[in-house]
Design a protein around this motif. Structure first.
Motif, short mmCIF file in Angstrom:
data_model
loop_
_atom_site.label_atom_id
_atom_site.label_comp_id
_atom_site.label_asym_id
_atom_site.label_seq_id
_atom_site.Cartn_x
_atom_site.Cartn_y
_atom_site.Cartn_z
N PHE A 130 0.80 -1.22 0.00
CA PHE A 130 0.00 0.00 0.00
C PHE A 130 0.84 1.28 0.00
O PHE A 130 0.60 2.18 -0.82
N PRO A 131 1.85 1.43 0.86
CA PRO A 131 2.63 2.68 0.83
C PRO A 131 3.28 2.92 -0.53
O PRO A 131 3.28 4.06 -1.03
N GLN A 132 3.82 1.87 -1.15
CA GLN A 132 4.45 2.03 -2.46
C GLN A 132 3.41 2.40 -3.52
O GLN A 132 3.68 3.21 -4.42
N ASP A 133 2.21 1.81 -3.41
CA ASP A 133 1.14 2.14 -4.36
C ASP A 133 0.72 3.60 -4.23
O ASP A 133 0.44 4.27 -5.23
N VAL A 134 0.66 4.11 -2.99
CA VAL A 134 0.30 5.52 -2.78
C VAL A 134 1.35 6.42 -3.42
O VAL A 134 1.02 7.40 -4.11
N LEU A 135 2.63 6.10 -3.23
CA LEU A 135 3.70 6.91 -3.81
C LEU A 135 3.65 6.86 -5.33
O LEU A 135 3.88 7.89 -6.00
N GLU A 136 3.36 5.69 -5.89
CA GLU A 136 3.24 5.58 -7.35
C GLU A 136 2.10 6.44 -7.86
O GLU A 136 2.22 7.15 -8.87
N LEU A 137 0.97 6.40 -7.17
CA LEU A 137 -0.18 7.21 -7.56
C LEU A 137 0.16 8.70 -7.51
O LEU A 137 -0.18 9.46 -8.43
N GLN A 138 0.81 9.12 -6.44
CA GLN A 138 1.22 10.52 -6.33
C GLN A 138 2.14 10.92 -7.48
O GLN A 138 2.06 12.04 -8.00
N SER A 139 3.01 10.01 -7.89
CA SER A 139 3.93 10.28 -8.99
C SER A 139 3.19 10.51 -10.30
O SER A 139 3.56 11.41 -11.08
N TYR A 140 2.14 9.72 -10.54
CA TYR A 140 1.36 9.94 -11.77
C TYR A 140 0.70 11.32 -11.76
O TYR A 140 0.71 12.03 -12.76
N PHE A 141 0.11 11.70 -10.63
CA PHE A 141 -0.53 13.01 -10.54
C PHE A 141 0.50 14.14 -10.69
O PHE A 141 0.24 15.16 -11.34
N ALA A 142 1.67 13.96 -10.09
CA ALA A 142 2.71 14.99 -10.14
C ALA A 142 3.38 15.06 -11.51
O ALA A 142 3.99 16.07 -11.85
N GLY A 154 -4.75 12.33 -15.82
CA GLY A 154 -4.11 12.07 -14.53
C GLY A 154 -2.94 12.98 -14.27
O GLY A 154 -2.82 13.56 -13.20
N ALA A 155 -2.04 13.11 -15.25
CA ALA A 155 -0.88 13.97 -15.06
C ALA A 155 -1.33 15.41 -14.83
O ALA A 155 -2.08 15.97 -15.63
N GLY A 156 -0.89 15.98 -13.72
CA GLY A 156 -1.26 17.35 -13.37
C GLY A 156 -2.58 17.49 -12.66
O GLY A 156 -2.95 18.60 -12.26
N ALA A 157 -3.33 16.40 -12.51
CA ALA A 157 -4.61 16.46 -11.80
C ALA A 157 -4.36 16.73 -10.32
O ALA A 157 -3.32 16.37 -9.77
N ARG A 158 -5.36 17.35 -9.67
CA ARG A 158 -5.16 17.76 -8.28
C ARG A 158 -6.34 17.35 -7.38
O ARG A 158 -6.89 18.20 -6.67
N PRO A 159 -6.72 16.07 -7.41
CA PRO A 159 -7.70 15.66 -6.39
C PRO A 159 -7.04 15.74 -5.02
O PRO A 159 -5.82 15.55 -4.90
N ASP A 160 -7.81 16.04 -3.99
CA ASP A 160 -7.27 16.05 -2.63
C ASP A 160 -7.08 14.61 -2.16
O ASP A 160 -8.04 13.84 -2.09
N LEU A 161 -5.84 14.26 -1.84
CA LEU A 161 -5.53 12.91 -1.38
C LEU A 161 -5.67 12.83 0.14
O LEU A 161 -5.21 13.73 0.86
N TRP A 162 -6.28 11.74 0.61
CA TRP A 162 -6.41 11.44 2.03
C TRP A 162 -5.94 10.02 2.26
O TRP A 162 -6.10 9.15 1.39
N ILE A 163 -5.42 9.76 3.44
CA ILE A 163 -5.18 8.38 3.88
C ILE A 163 -6.27 8.03 4.88
O ILE A 163 -6.55 8.78 5.82
N ALA A 175 0.95 10.53 8.42
CA ALA A 175 1.91 11.44 9.05
C ALA A 175 3.21 11.51 8.25
O ALA A 175 3.76 12.59 8.02
N ALA A 176 3.70 10.35 7.81
CA ALA A 176 4.96 10.31 7.07
C ALA A 176 4.86 11.02 5.73
O ALA A 176 5.83 11.66 5.28
N LEU A 177 3.70 10.93 5.07
CA LEU A 177 3.52 11.53 3.75
C LEU A 177 2.99 12.96 3.82
O LEU A 177 2.89 13.64 2.79
N GLY A 178 2.63 13.42 5.02
CA GLY A 178 2.10 14.77 5.16
C GLY A 178 0.77 14.95 4.46
O GLY A 178 0.52 15.95 3.79
N ASP A 202 3.71 12.56 14.78
CA ASP A 202 4.70 12.20 13.76
C ASP A 202 4.51 12.95 12.45
O ASP A 202 5.26 12.70 11.49
N PHE A 203 3.57 13.86 12.37
CA PHE A 203 3.25 14.52 11.10
C PHE A 203 4.45 15.30 10.56
O PHE A 203 5.10 16.05 11.29
N ARG A 204 4.69 15.12 9.26
CA ARG A 204 5.75 15.85 8.57
C ARG A 204 5.08 16.79 7.55
O ARG A 204 4.42 16.31 6.63
#
Length: 331
Positions: A130-142, A154-163, A175-178, A202-204
């Protein structure tokens, strides 16, 4: 106090999926009119009483039925999907409804293991990724080039991400991903206080959030009388008992005196699972909401309720909104 609403899009006993989706759009418009911040639907599979399995499609239906309320997933169970597919789906939603789409991410299957296998075809991709999948998803949006693939849309899209979470794992990851964090205390309240403490400790800070932003689920069944509130709450109570005893069903009609008809074991189950709840008049709900926010310190409360009668469900939302205003006025 910010209020939002989580809808599992219940299929009532004897009803159809089409009727449930029509009721959801009607309720989303009502929540918007009452000032709710966001309206979320959740991914569940293989359940005859829940119509939100195709979550991104349902979000499009609800966003098209409303004008400005945020609409999103509470959540998408990311282990069930390739991150690229979710980037494309929510990139499309963000293009259609810019500035209104939320993407809450969870790691549970939203089903049992048999249905999870049918969803994924293989269980090689599991919750541990799951953590790696979240990072991959963030990479596509970024669109940062890390995956070597451009998600379109997807590229450049800005949905609000929540965990999302119901244990300490989600709190640690958010917390780790802010990222903002939403806790499922409406059905799994045991780790609520500890999870919130870990998340804040632990929030960053990140580009998404400069400070912790937390939300927690809270069941509300509001009516003009305490007796009516107890009655309308009985449908969800019946559903929880049926689910926990291995007999999931469509949302049943309310039953007067249902809690009194249960034995000690059934009442103990409901007392534990639904401990983060308020059942009563607007005055009772205001008191309980204030106590819940004081206890948890959450920035937002995600109200949820499965009520058989649509008019009663809308009335419950209206009274809940009034209760929240009363809490603000008294603060």
């Amino acid at each position: 106090m910010k209020l939002s609403f989580l809808d599992l899009v219940p299929v009532v006993e004897g009803g159809t999926v089409g009727e449930a989706l029509t009721r959801a759009a009607d309720l989303a418009r009502h929540a918007e009119a009452e000032g709710f911040t966001r309206y979320w639907v959740a991914e569940h599979h293989g359940m005859t009483g829940i119509a939100s399995a195709a979550t991104s499609v349902v979000i499009a239906h609800l966003a098209a039925a409303t004008r400005h309320i945020r609409v999103g997933a509470g959540g998408i169970m990311l282990p069930n999907h390739a991150p690229l597919a979710i980037a494309e789906q929510f990139g499309t939603l963000d293009a259609l409804f810019p500035g209104r789409i939320d993407l809450g991410l969870g790691r549970a299957p939203g089903s049992d293991q048999r249905v999870a296998r049918a969803m994924r075809r293989t269980l090689e991709t599991d919750a541990n990724a799951f953590p790696q999948d979240v990072l991959e998803l963030q990479s596509y949006f970024a669109d940062d080039g890390q995956t070597g693939i451009v998600a379109t849309p997807g590229a450049g899209a800005r949905p609000d991400l929540w965990i999302l979470g119901s244990s300490l794992f989600g709190a640690q990851l958010a917390a780790a991903l802010g990222l903002p964090y939403a806790f499922a205390s409406h059905f799994a309240p045991d780790a609520l206080d500890q999870a919130m403490a870990i998340y804040r400790r632990d929030f960053r800070p990140s580009a998404h959030c400069a400070r912790p932003y937390a939300m927690a689920g809270f069941n509300v069944f509001a009516a003009d009388t305490a007796e009516e509130a107890e009655l309308i709450a009985s449908s969800q109570q019946q559903s929880f008992v049926a689910l926990r005893t291995g007999n999931p069903r469509q949302l049943p009609p309310p039953v007067a005196g249902y809690r009194q008809s249960l034995g000690a074991q059934g009442n103990a189950l409901l007392n534990q699972v639904l401990s983060c709840s308020s059942i009563g008049t607007a005055e009772t709900v205001a008191r309980d909401l204030a106590a819940f926010v004081e206890r948890t310190g959450v920035d937002e409360v995600m109200v949820t309720s499965a009520i058989y009668d649509q008019a009663a469900r809308k009335r419950s939302l209206t009274l809940t909104a009034q209760a929240a205003e009363d809490v603000k006025a008294a603060a």
